[in-house]
Write a protein that holds these residues in place. Structure first.
Motif, PDB file in Angstrom:
ATOM      1  N   LYS A   1       8.309  -2.291  15.713  1.00 48.51           N
ATOM      2  CA  LYS A   1       7.539  -1.071  15.488  1.00 48.51           C
ATOM      3  C   LYS A   1       8.480   0.060  15.085  1.00 48.51           C
ATOM      4  CE  LYS A   1       4.087  -0.271  18.154  1.00 48.51           C
ATOM      5  NZ  LYS A   1       3.228   0.112  19.332  1.00 48.51           N
ATOM      6  N   GLY A   2       8.079   0.807  14.041  1.00 47.92           N
ATOM      7  CA  GLY A   2       8.875   1.937  13.567  1.00 47.92           C
ATOM      8  C   GLY A   2       8.066   3.213  13.561  1.00 47.92           C
ATOM      9  N   ARG A   3       8.774   4.338  13.611  1.00 52.55           N
ATOM     10  CA  ARG A   3       8.147   5.656  13.628  1.00 52.55           C
ATOM     11  C   ARG A   3       8.257   6.259  12.230  1.00 52.55           C
ATOM     12  NH1 ARG A   3       4.442   8.296  16.812  1.00 52.55           N
ATOM     13  NH2 ARG A   3       4.808  10.554  16.853  1.00 52.55           N
ATOM     14  N   TYR A   4       7.135   6.787  11.715  1.00 51.89           N
ATOM     15  CA  TYR A   4       7.100   7.302  10.338  1.00 51.89           C
ATOM     16  C   TYR A   4       6.429   8.663  10.299  1.00 51.89           C
ATOM     17  CZ  TYR A   4       8.076   2.414   9.217  1.00 51.89           C
ATOM     18  OH  TYR A   4       8.629   1.158   9.153  1.00 51.89           O
ATOM     19  N   ASN A   5       6.780   9.420   9.252  1.00 51.82           N
ATOM     20  CA  ASN A   5       6.139  10.700   8.968  1.00 51.82           C
ATOM     21  C   ASN A   5       5.419  10.584   7.626  1.00 51.82           C
ATOM     22  OD1 ASN A   5       6.395  13.515   7.415  1.00 51.82           O
ATOM     23  ND2 ASN A   5       6.168  13.923   9.609  1.00 51.82           N
ATOM     24  N   LEU A   6       4.169  11.000   7.594  1.00 54.88           N
ATOM     25  CA  LEU A   6       3.345  10.797   6.410  1.00 54.88           C
ATOM     26  C   LEU A   6       3.910  11.522   5.191  1.00 54.88           C
ATOM     27  CD1 LEU A   6       0.802   9.725   5.033  1.00 54.88           C
ATOM     28  CD2 LEU A   6      -0.424  11.734   5.889  1.00 54.88           C
ATOM     29  N   HIS A   7       4.338  12.780   5.359  1.00 53.49           N
ATOM     30  CA  HIS A   7       4.814  13.556   4.214  1.00 53.49           C
ATOM     31  C   HIS A   7       6.107  12.974   3.648  1.00 53.49           C
ATOM     32  CE1 HIS A   7       1.702  16.490   4.860  1.00 53.49           C
ATOM     33  NE2 HIS A   7       2.109  16.719   6.100  1.00 53.49           N
ATOM     34  N   VAL A   8       6.993  12.549   4.521  1.00 52.61           N
ATOM     35  CA  VAL A   8       8.227  11.917   4.063  1.00 52.61           C
ATOM     36  C   VAL A   8       7.918  10.609   3.358  1.00 52.61           C
ATOM     37  CG1 VAL A   8      10.402  10.881   4.808  1.00 52.61           C
ATOM     38  CG2 VAL A   8       9.603  13.005   5.872  1.00 52.61           C
ATOM     39  N   MET A   9       6.964   9.853   3.881  1.00 53.36           N
ATOM     40  CA  MET A   9       6.578   8.582   3.275  1.00 53.36           C
ATOM     41  C   MET A   9       5.996   8.791   1.881  1.00 53.36           C
ATOM     42  SD  MET A   9       3.862   5.745   4.651  1.00 53.36           S
ATOM     43  CE  MET A   9       4.890   5.253   6.033  1.00 53.36           C
ATOM     44  N   LEU A  10       5.142   9.816   1.743  1.00 48.26           N
ATOM     45  CA  LEU A  10       4.530  10.081   0.434  1.00 48.26           C
ATOM     46  C   LEU A  10       5.576  10.523  -0.588  1.00 48.26           C
ATOM     47  CD1 LEU A  10       1.248  11.922   1.499  1.00 48.26           C
ATOM     48  CD2 LEU A  10       1.468   9.579   0.639  1.00 48.26           C
ATOM     49  N   ASP A  11       6.524  11.362  -0.152  1.00 49.65           N
ATOM     50  CA  ASP A  11       7.575  11.803  -1.073  1.00 49.65           C
ATOM     51  C   ASP A  11       8.452  10.632  -1.497  1.00 49.65           C
ATOM     52  OD1 ASP A  11       6.596  14.334  -0.881  1.00 49.65           O
ATOM     53  OD2 ASP A  11       8.212  15.120   0.391  1.00 49.65           O
ATOM     54  N   ASP A  12       8.788   9.758  -0.552  1.00 48.65           N
ATOM     55  CA  ASP A  12       9.581   8.578  -0.885  1.00 48.65           C
ATOM     56  C   ASP A  12       8.810   7.660  -1.829  1.00 48.65           C
ATOM     57  OD1 ASP A  12      11.621   9.507   0.678  1.00 48.65           O
ATOM     58  OD2 ASP A  12      11.157   8.217   2.401  1.00 48.65           O
ATOM     59  N   ALA A  13       7.514   7.528  -1.587  1.00 43.44           N
ATOM     60  CA  ALA A  13       6.686   6.682  -2.451  1.00 43.44           C
ATOM     61  C   ALA A  13       6.622   7.255  -3.865  1.00 43.44           C
ATOM     62  CB  ALA A  13       5.277   6.548  -1.866  1.00 43.44           C
ATOM     63  N   LEU A  14       6.513   8.582  -3.984  1.00 41.68           N
ATOM     64  CA  LEU A  14       6.483   9.209  -5.299  1.00 41.68           C
ATOM     65  C   LEU A  14       7.806   9.007  -6.027  1.00 41.68           C
ATOM     66  CD1 LEU A  14       5.167  10.950  -7.460  1.00 41.68           C
ATOM     67  CD2 LEU A  14       5.920  12.986  -6.205  1.00 41.68           C
ATOM     68  N   GLU A  15       8.921   9.185  -5.329  1.00 40.74           N
ATOM     69  CA  GLU A  15      10.220   8.981  -5.969  1.00 40.74           C
ATOM     70  C   GLU A  15      10.374   7.547  -6.460  1.00 40.74           C
ATOM     71  OE1 GLU A  15      15.027   9.179  -5.001  1.00 40.74           O
ATOM     72  OE2 GLU A  15      13.596  10.196  -3.679  1.00 40.74           O
ATOM     73  N   ASN A  16       9.976   6.577  -5.640  1.00 38.96           N
ATOM     74  CA  ASN A  16      10.082   5.175  -6.067  1.00 38.96           C
ATOM     75  C   ASN A  16       9.181   4.881  -7.259  1.00 38.96           C
ATOM     76  OD1 ASN A  16      11.908   4.591  -3.994  1.00 38.96           O
ATOM     77  ND2 ASN A  16      10.285   4.080  -2.531  1.00 38.96           N
ATOM     78  N   ALA A  17       7.984   5.490  -7.265  1.00 41.94           N
ATOM     79  CA  ALA A  17       7.056   5.268  -8.372  1.00 41.94           C
ATOM     80  C   ALA A  17       7.560   5.924  -9.654  1.00 41.94           C
ATOM     81  CB  ALA A  17       5.675   5.809  -8.009  1.00 41.94           C
ATOM     82  N   ILE A  18       8.219   7.073  -9.530  1.00 39.75           N
ATOM     83  CA  ILE A  18       8.783   7.740 -10.708  1.00 39.75           C
ATOM     84  C   ILE A  18       9.933   6.919 -11.275  1.00 39.75           C
ATOM     85  CG2 ILE A  18      10.183   9.725 -11.410  1.00 39.75           C
ATOM     86  CD1 ILE A  18       7.325  10.493 -11.322  1.00 39.75           C
ATOM     87  N   ARG A  19      10.752   6.366 -10.417  1.00 37.75           N
ATOM     88  CA  ARG A  19      11.889   5.572 -10.885  1.00 37.75           C
ATOM     89  C   ARG A  19      11.440   4.247 -11.504  1.00 37.75           C
ATOM     90  NH1 ARG A  19      16.958   7.142  -9.237  1.00 37.75           N
ATOM     91  NH2 ARG A  19      17.113   8.757  -7.632  1.00 37.75           N
ATOM     92  N   ALA A  20      10.305   3.724 -11.075  1.00 36.51           N
ATOM     93  CA  ALA A  20       9.875   2.390 -11.522  1.00 36.51           C
ATOM     94  C   ALA A  20       9.671   2.268 -13.035  1.00 36.51           C
ATOM     95  CB  ALA A  20       8.648   1.928 -10.736  1.00 36.51           C
ATOM     96  N   PRO A  21       8.870   3.070 -13.761  1.00 40.07           N
ATOM     97  CA  PRO A  21       7.825   3.954 -13.234  1.00 40.07           C
ATOM     98  C   PRO A  21       6.480   3.218 -13.178  1.00 40.07           C
ATOM     99  CG  PRO A  21       8.109   4.338 -15.564  1.00 40.07           C
ATOM    100  CD  PRO A  21       9.037   3.210 -15.211  1.00 40.07           C
TER     101      PRO A  21
END
Length: 258
Positions: free
Chosen positions: A40-60
């Motif tokens: 089990k891991g602890r996550y923050n929604l806003h950090v997760m969304l920003d990381d997801a956006l960065e990964n999607a931009i790099r993909a793209p």
């Protein structure tokens, strides 16, 4: 929301495997159990969304970008590339991936800051001009991007300077006309003090040069540097002594010797 959430990819904070959400979290901070490592891991929604956006931009990946922005990712987050911090829109303009215009348009719809520079310290407008990308230029101009903003690169060029710097043999007259129409400055100078007219003269394209001079109204009132050379208004006076013939005149009364 859940449909969009399934497009949000992230990495497990325990084992690093790539995962995706199955439903939209109810709280900003939440726990998730990784299906791979079972921890089990602890996550923050806003950090997760920003990381997801960065990964999607790099993909793209447009669908992932759209989902991250729709769920609240920061459209002006910083993406580090070559030790330079770029926003999503400046990263896409710098790398020019397939589907670039759709991604830029989506970022614009999300109120992205467009007064940013690309990986070479050029404004988005100048990057569009140097790539002869009229579609991107129209997209930026429609969002009221300033045509006066100079680049931060060492040459410090304006958008109108850039019209004469791309690899095209002839400058894009449509771009020049558009920039002039929305208030682009023909008086702007680069780092060395060269104005747009000097760039137009160096390019050697008569139509582009005529367009610049007409916009400056110099075809009617040319500056002194462009006026043709004229004789002085007062010619020097010549005295009578300067006009005397020093040689003895030839006697024409005798017939020529045979």
């Amino acid at each position: 929301m859940d449909r969009l959430a399934r497009r949000i990819h992230f990495h497990c904070c325990m084992c690093g495997d790539r995962l995706h959400l199955t439903s939209y979290p109810q709280n900003n901070d939440f726990n998730l159990t990784c299906p791979c490592c079972r921890r089990k891991g602890r996550y923050n929604l806003h950090v997760m969304l920003d990381d997801a956006l960065e990964n999607a931009i790099r993909a793209p990946n447009y669908e992932d970008i759209n989902a991250a922005l729709a769920l609240g990712a920061d459209v002006d987050l910083r993406i580090t590339e070559r030790n330079i911090d770029l926003t999503p829109v400046s990263y896409v303009v710098s790398t020019r991936p397939t589907g670039m215009h759709a991604i830029v348009r989506r970022c614009v719809e999300a109120k992205a800051d467009l007064d940013v520079t690309d990986v070479r310290d050029r404004t988005l407008v100048i990057a569009a001009i140097l790539h002869n990308d009229m579609k991107l230029l129209h997209l930026l101009v429609d969002r009221c991007v300033s045509p006066l903003l100079a680049s931060d690169c060492p040459r410090h060029i304006s958008p109108l300077h850039a019209c004469f710097m791309n690899d095209r043999r002839h400058p894009n007259l449509e771009m020049i006309d558009l920039l002039i129409a929305i208030g682009g400055s023909l008086q702007a100078t680069d780092f060395n003090g060269a104005d747009v007219l000097r760039y137009a003269l160096a390019k050697g394209d008569e139509l582009a040069l005529t367009t610049v001079m007409r916009a400056l109204n110099w075809h009617l009132h040319p500056p002194d540097s462009l006026k043709p050379r004229r004789p002085p208004a007062v010619l020097p006076s010549v005295c009578a002594s300067d006009m005397r013939v020093s040689a003895t005149p030839t006697d024409l009364s005798a017939p020529p010797a045979s």
